[in-house]
Design a protein around this motif. Structure first.
Motif, PDB file in Angstrom:
ATOM      1  N   ASP A 114     -26.368   5.393 -25.328  1.00  0.00           N
ATOM      2  CA  ASP A 114     -26.382   6.230 -23.958  1.00  0.00           C
ATOM      3  C   ASP A 114     -25.558   7.270 -23.960  1.00  0.00           C
ATOM      4  OD1 ASP A 114     -24.525   4.469 -23.612  1.00  0.00           O
ATOM      5  OD2 ASP A 114     -24.745   4.111 -21.546  1.00  0.00           O
ATOM      6  N   SER A 115     -26.060   8.415 -23.371  1.00  0.00           N
ATOM      7  CA  SER A 115     -25.205   9.708 -23.327  1.00  0.00           C
ATOM      8  C   SER A 115     -25.409  10.088 -21.842  1.00  0.00           C
ATOM      9  CB  SER A 115     -25.467  10.574 -24.337  1.00  0.00           C
ATOM     10  OG  SER A 115     -24.822  11.995 -24.282  1.00  0.00           O
ATOM     11  N   ARG A 150     -26.485  14.086 -35.568  1.00  0.00           N
ATOM     12  CA  ARG A 150     -25.962  13.379 -34.260  1.00  0.00           C
ATOM     13  C   ARG A 150     -26.808  14.048 -32.809  1.00  0.00           C
ATOM     14  NH1 ARG A 150     -21.570  10.703 -35.948  1.00  0.00           N
ATOM     15  NH2 ARG A 150     -20.360  11.223 -37.399  1.00  0.00           N
ATOM     16  N   ASN A 151     -26.863  13.184 -31.985  1.00  0.00           N
ATOM     17  CA  ASN A 151     -27.291  13.497 -30.656  1.00  0.00           C
ATOM     18  C   ASN A 151     -28.697  13.784 -30.528  1.00  0.00           C
ATOM     19  OD1 ASN A 151     -26.767  13.427 -27.982  1.00  0.00           O
ATOM     20  ND2 ASN A 151     -25.873  15.473 -27.975  1.00  0.00           N
ATOM     21  N   LEU A 184     -30.905   8.641 -23.310  1.00  0.00           N
ATOM     22  CA  LEU A 184     -30.579   7.971 -24.578  1.00  0.00           C
ATOM     23  C   LEU A 184     -30.529   9.184 -25.639  1.00  0.00           C
ATOM     24  CD1 LEU A 184     -33.006   5.063 -24.266  1.00  0.00           C
ATOM     25  CD2 LEU A 184     -30.393   4.865 -23.904  1.00  0.00           C
ATOM     26  N   ARG A 185     -29.461   8.831 -26.752  1.00  0.00           N
ATOM     27  CA  ARG A 185     -29.625   9.610 -27.690  1.00  0.00           C
ATOM     28  C   ARG A 185     -29.393   8.830 -29.111  1.00  0.00           C
ATOM     29  NH1 ARG A 185     -31.714  13.856 -26.554  1.00  0.00           N
ATOM     30  NH2 ARG A 185     -30.608  15.365 -27.678  1.00  0.00           N
ATOM     31  N   ALA A 186     -29.532   9.464 -30.167  1.00  0.00           N
ATOM     32  CA  ALA A 186     -29.422   8.490 -31.392  1.00  0.00           C
ATOM     33  C   ALA A 186     -28.907   9.322 -32.590  1.00  0.00           C
ATOM     34  CB  ALA A 186     -31.015   8.251 -32.070  1.00  0.00           C
ATOM     35  N   ASN A 187     -28.265   8.861 -33.451  1.00  0.00           N
ATOM     36  CA  ASN A 187     -27.698   9.457 -34.746  1.00  0.00           C
ATOM     37  C   ASN A 187     -28.639   8.842 -35.789  1.00  0.00           C
ATOM     38  OD1 ASN A 187     -25.493  10.577 -33.266  1.00  0.00           O
ATOM     39  ND2 ASN A 187     -24.180   9.095 -33.636  1.00  0.00           N
TER      40      ASN A 187
END
Length: 141
Positions: A90-91, A110-111, A95-98
């Protein structure tokens, strides 16, 4: 950060336990990610189209992969890269992902949108990791 480093203690590997839709028109997708200890993360608020793609990747249907996934596959092949894992976190309110690649060189993107990263994880059948603070005890409906 090394690609082959040991798993970070604040992340858990999960499996896609359920994929479906929030609404009867299949506009909003949802997925339940489950850890080995039974804890779950309910992810929603992404497009129904992405949910359909994830479902087709899991079911290994004969449908051709959408062009964006084929494009990613071609870029990776041309650059001798392999997507090896996806980390969802979580950001703020989203929700974000790498995305972790290895090959000629190691690379971390990233992000990115978590739903797209999840779809890529399903497409390549690679480990999907979720930050542990997002996992909750299973809830009965």
């Amino acid at each position: 950060m090394e690609i082959d480093q040991a798993q970070e203690p604040d992340y858990e590997t999960v499996q896609i336990d359920y994929i479906g839709f929030v609404d009867p028109y299949a506009v909003e997708g949802m997925v339940i990610l489950k850890a080995s200890d039974g804890k779950e993360f309910h992810m929603r608020a992404f497009s129904g189209e992405v949910a359909r793609h994830i479902s087709s990747f899991i079911e290994s249907t004969e449908e051709p992969a959408p062009s964006i996934y084929k494009m990613m596959e071609t870029i990776c092949e041309e650059n001798e890269l392999v997507l090896v894992k996806v980390k969802i976190y979580d950001s703020g309110e989203v929700l974000r992902a790498n995305l972790y690649f290895t090959g000629k060189k190691d690379m971390v993107l990233r992000n990115y949108r978590a739903s797209d990263a999840l779809a890529l994880g399903a497409f390549y059948n690679i480990p999907i990791l979720v930050r542990k603070n997002l996992l909750k005890e299973r809830m009965e409906a």
